[in-house]
Design a protein around this motif. Structure first.
Motif, short mmCIF file in Angstrom:
data_model
loop_
_atom_site.label_atom_id
_atom_site.label_comp_id
_atom_site.label_asym_id
_atom_site.label_seq_id
_atom_site.Cartn_x
_atom_site.Cartn_y
_atom_site.Cartn_z
N THR A 200 0.27 13.94 -25.42
CA THR A 200 -0.08 12.88 -26.35
C THR A 200 -1.19 12.07 -25.71
N ARG A 201 -1.80 11.19 -26.48
CA ARG A 201 -2.90 10.39 -25.94
C ARG A 201 -2.44 9.58 -24.73
N TYR A 202 -1.23 9.04 -24.84
CA TYR A 202 -0.70 8.23 -23.74
C TYR A 202 -0.60 9.06 -22.46
N GLU A 203 0.00 10.24 -22.60
CA GLU A 203 0.17 11.08 -21.42
C GLU A 203 -1.17 11.53 -20.85
N TYR A 204 -2.07 11.84 -21.77
CA TYR A 204 -3.40 12.28 -21.39
C TYR A 204 -4.15 11.19 -20.62
N VAL A 205 -4.11 9.98 -21.17
CA VAL A 205 -4.81 8.88 -20.51
C VAL A 205 -4.20 8.60 -19.14
N ARG A 206 -2.88 8.76 -19.04
CA ARG A 206 -2.25 8.53 -17.73
C ARG A 206 -2.78 9.51 -16.70
N ILE A 207 -2.94 10.76 -17.11
CA ILE A 207 -3.49 11.76 -16.18
C ILE A 207 -4.92 11.39 -15.79
N MET A 208 -5.72 11.02 -16.80
CA MET A 208 -7.13 10.68 -16.53
C MET A 208 -7.23 9.46 -15.63
N MET A 209 -6.41 8.46 -15.92
CA MET A 209 -6.45 7.25 -15.10
C MET A 209 -6.00 7.54 -13.67
N LYS B 8 5.99 6.23 -28.45
CA LYS B 8 5.36 5.73 -27.24
C LYS B 8 3.83 5.81 -27.38
N ASP B 9 3.39 6.92 -27.95
CA ASP B 9 1.95 7.12 -28.12
C ASP B 9 1.37 6.08 -29.07
N ARG B 10 2.08 5.84 -30.17
CA ARG B 10 1.61 4.83 -31.13
C ARG B 10 1.55 3.46 -30.47
N LEU B 11 2.62 3.12 -29.76
CA LEU B 11 2.67 1.82 -29.09
C LEU B 11 1.50 1.69 -28.11
N PHE B 12 1.29 2.76 -27.38
CA PHE B 12 0.22 2.74 -26.37
C PHE B 12 -1.13 2.50 -27.04
N THR B 13 -1.38 3.24 -28.12
CA THR B 13 -2.67 3.08 -28.80
C THR B 13 -2.83 1.66 -29.33
N ALA B 14 -1.78 1.16 -29.94
CA ALA B 14 -1.85 -0.19 -30.50
C ALA B 14 -2.10 -1.22 -29.39
#
Lengths: 305, 284, 252
Positions: A200-209, B8-14
């Motif tokens: 997911t974007r969150y997981e992806y960004v964590r890896i990049m960061m 979690k992903d939605r929260l993170f983006t927001a």
């Protein structure tokens, strides 16, 4: 123009430019020595500031030094999430078809970098400080006063915390610039590899960061150096009072704001000028050290694809 | 995908979007405040805001920022006269003799000046210029500001000169140009926009700095720097006026501070706009 | 103007730690085109940069041996003097982007104070005609070169060099990135310039076909050593060395 004459034209300016830093260091050290001789370690460790006309007063830099450190640390702690979120926002969230928006956002950050610090200071003193004093600080005190940092009764908006908040606003663009530049250098293959894992974007960004971690540390250090050295904006909001910054809701002092307020008249008081110069010397060392460390971290950023 | 991952992903983006907007939000509040408060002051003062000295503190009158504006312009001019040649020639040395020890020292030492708090530059100039001269002066302020300008302009110009492909230097030398001719007629010409940008950035920095002026130009609220002889006299500048008036309890002086802040912001934004227009490099 | 023979004897060049040219000797006679050919990395470009002392610009370069331009000892002479007598065209077209087409050609004569006014105009026209570019640019001499095609830019670079009427013209793979039409024009210019002015032309090329088309003599270098040197016909038709044969056949 012959080669020799050309060199004669460009070498002296290069020497002059190089000499400025050396001269600064030597002059600050030279004027600091009388204070160091007189007060020794007390210069750093004593919280007393008692000017006496015509005789050496009692001067210690403990309070302003603590103020500088506390305000700069607050600034970095508040600025980091803002700067990192801005990097993710421009690099990962906005680009999809919103090129214009991205450019606009980056331009805004650029303008923030270039806005005169005195304008931040004026705004901080007239708008930010009263606002925080009337709302946030009252709330912090009434609901969280069991935490020592918020235990004192807020009487004014000009506090060490306001200085930290204003500095955070001011250094966010610098940290953003350092982190973004490094983030953009992460090779595509890593990005694709991370995405291909179905992140997911969150997981992806964590890896990049994670990959950009040295740059993030560098950004924090460089931001810290900036915050510690900032003068006029801080002088307008910190309260300029010799209070240990153990409670964030009280006015305090920083080294730079002390210099701004006292230096011009310091010659009237024996040794005060020397004490202030030694404070300047410490600021110089903080500035240079945080920069060198920052650059060292940046050098570690090597994405081998 | 399990639900919590998506949440979690939605929260993170927001949260990211919210924090990013929060980072630039102060800019709008600052600009809006400066425009509204400063704008009303300038409208009230009219032309005399730009020309008159400040009125007596606490009086109902406003007066203007004439001497400070003129002082800022003088400081910008004199600083550029000192700082631009110094920075350009230093950058040229660094690029032309990049293998040498002095070039490496000059590069590291000038770029380190970037991290020196500018208040210390003011301190230095106070100790080595103001004290021996026995008085504050616009000249001392210009020296301090030239030092502030130096690292910005050097690093930009250096990058601009480095960016000129080697082949153009070779072409210059191949027709028998001397090093000076290659540098001034070829490299500087090709990099002219980058060089101009470096100078503009330096000037913008210089005009907006306050701390280096605190102990160097003194304050001469009422006197106009009219000619070169006034460079050896104390003077005033917009940022310094803002700093000092913001701390006074007099509402007419605080008003002047806001007007000056708008004026200063507009000057800086104008330079930035010019930079944006310039920064389409010479097409190679 | 005096014809100038280029004579290189026992030339050794080191850059950094590596030995780029190893005892190279050669001659390039006036009024003829000498092609230096060899695979990339063989030291061809370095060789011509020694002849006009551009090698001085390369940090860590060390040169031993002798280079004569007529009677001028090129390695001992003032490099600016050497470069004034030689002209060079580079692999990438590099007219100065901040100067007009006219100024690009006029810059050489101007800095050396050779011509001004109408005389300079005539010289510019001559150089542009010599480079087979005049017809294409005569109506826009005040334009900047960025609107020109790559091939036109390269001919402009050639005209810039020719405007000084160099006795020695050096070309470093001048047509490597150029369209075929411009390549033909540049090749014609080079040959005409050599023949009509008795200039000495040395062209570095990585294609044997070009060497065969335009040169009178071929010098074949491999890994910093001269493998073969001789009249073009002979080298192309009867190569003495196995490596030359392979290179001509496209195997090296």
């Amino acid at each position: 123009m012959s080669e020799a004459r050309f060199k004669l034209l460009v070498a002296p300016p290069a020497i002059v430019s190089s000499a400025i830093l050396v001269l600064l260091f030597i002059v600050l050290l030279y004027y600091s020595l009388p204070a160091i001789r007189e007060y020794g370690l007390g210069l750093l460790a004593s919280p007393t500031w008692k000017p006496v006309e015509g005789a050496p007063g009692e001067y210690g830099l403990l309070i302003p030094l603590a103020g500088t450190l506390v305000s700069a640390v607050i600034a970095v702690l508040l600025a980091m999430p803002l700067a990192l979120a801005s990097v993710v926002f421009t690099e990962e969230i906005l680009p999809r078809g919103l090129h214009r928006w991205r450019e606009a956002f980056v331009s805004m950050i650029d303008v923030m970098t270039g806005l005169p610090t005195i304008v931040y200071g004026l705004w901080g003193a007239a708008v930010l400080a009263p606002l925080l004093g009337d709302t946030l600080y009252k709330w912090l005190h009434s609901s969280l006063s069991f935490i020592p940092l918020f235990s004192c009764q807020p009487t004014t908006g000009n506090t060490i915390l306001t200085a930290g908040v204003l500095l955070a606003i001011m250094i966010t663009p610098f940290i953003y610039a350092v982190v973004r530049e490094s983030y953009r250098q992460i090779p595509r293959t890593y990005k694709e590899a991370a995405l291909s894992l179905g992140t997911t974007r969150y997981e992806y960004v964590r890896i990049m960061m994670g990959m950009a971690k040295p740059a993030i540390l560098a950004g924090a250090l460089i931001g810290f150096g900036r915050a510690a050295g900032e003068t006029v904006a801080v002088a307008l909001v910190v309260g300029n009072t010799f209070n240990m910054p153990s409670c964030l809701l009280a006015p305090s002092y920083t080294v730079s704001s002390l210099i701004a307020n006292q230096f011009a008249n310091a010659q009237l008081y024996p040794l005060m000028l020397n004490v202030l110069v030694s404070g300047g010397l410490i600021l110089l060392l903080i500035g240079i050290a945080s920069n060198i460390l920052g650059i060292m971290y940046l050098r570690r950023v090597r994405y081998v694809a | 995908m399990p639900d919590w991952r998506r949440v979690k992903d939605r929260l993170f983006t927001a949260a990211t979007v919210a924090l990013a907007l929060l980072a630039v939000a102060p800019l709008f509040h600052i600009l809006a405040t400066v425009v509204v408060r400063g704008g009303s002051v300038i409208l009230r003062g009219g032309v005399s805001f730009f020309t008159d000295p400040p009125a007596y503190p606490g009086s109902g009158e406003l007066g203007g920022v004439g001497p400070a504006l003129l002082g800022t312009l003088w400081l910008g001019l004199v600083t550029s006269l000192i700082g631009v040649p110094l920075a350009l020639l230093t950058a040229i040395y660094i690029v032309e003799y990049r293998e040498g020890r002095l070039a490496r020292v000059a590069r590291v030492f000038t770029s380190s000046l970037l991290e020196v708090p500018t208040v210390l530059i003011g301190m230095l100039v106070f100790l080595v210029v103001v004290v021996p001269m026995g008085r504050y002066s616009l000249a001392a302020g210009s020296i301090a500001l030239a030092i502030v300008m130096l690292p910005y302009t050097v690093s930009y110009v250096e990058r601009a000169l480095e960016g000129v492909p080697r082949t153009y230097r070779e072409a210059g030398y191949s027709i028998g140009m001397t090093r000076a001719q290659v540098v001034f007629q070829v490299v500087m010409g090709i990099a002219s926009r980058g060089v101009a940008a470096g100078i503009l950035i330096g000037v913008a920095k210089v005009l907006s700095e306050t701390a280096p002026l605190l102990f160097t130009i003194g304050s001469a609220r009422g006197s106009y720097p009219t000619g070169p002889q006034s460079l050896l006299e104390p003077g005033d500048a917009l940022p310094l006026l803002i700093f000092q008036f913001a701390q006074t309890p007099y509402s007419n002086w605080q008003d002047l501070a806001w007007g000056a802040a708008l004026l200063l912001t507009l000057i800086i934004l104008a330079i930035f706009t010019l930079l944006r227009l310039l920064f389409r490099e010479v097409k190679l | 103007m005096e014809p100038v023979e280029v004579k290189v004897s026992d030339l050794n060049v080191w850059i950094g730690g590596s030995h780029i040219l190893k005892g190279v000797s050669m001659k390039a006679p006036p009024g003829a085109v000498t092609a230096v050919m060899g695979p990339s990395g063989s030291g061809k470009s370095t060789l011509i940069r020694v002849i006009n002392r551009l090698i001085d610009l390369i940090p860590g370069a060390r040169v031993e041996g002798k280079v004569l331009l007529g009677s001028l000892d090129a390695l001992r002479a003032d490099p600016y003097e050497v470069r004034r007598r030689t002209g060079m065209v580079f692999q990438e077209p590099n007219p100065f982007p901040h100067m007009t087409i006219y100024d690009n050609v006029a810059i050489g004569p101007r800095i050396h104070g050779l011509a001004r006014g109408e005389e300079l105009d005539r010289l510019v026209e001559w150089a542009l005609k010599m480079a087979h570019l005049w017809d294409e640019v005569k109506d826009r001499l005040r334009d900047y070169p960025h609107q020109l095609s790559g091939g036109q830019k390269q001919r402009l670079s050639l005209a810039r060099a020719l405007a000084l009427k160099p006795r020695v013209l050096l070309l470093d793979e001048p047509t490597a990135n150029i369209d075929p039409v411009s390549t033909v024009k540049i090749e014609r210019s080079i040959m005409e310039y050599a023949k009509t002015t008795m200039a000495t032309v040395i062209i570095v090329t990585h294609t044997p076909q070009q060497a065969a088309r335009i040169s009178d003599h071929i010098l074949f270098i491999y890994q910093g050593r001269v493998v073969e040197y001789g009249p073009t016909r002979e080298v192309v038709l009867h190569p003495r060395h196995d490596l030359t044969r392979k290179f001509l056949g496209g195997e090296v």
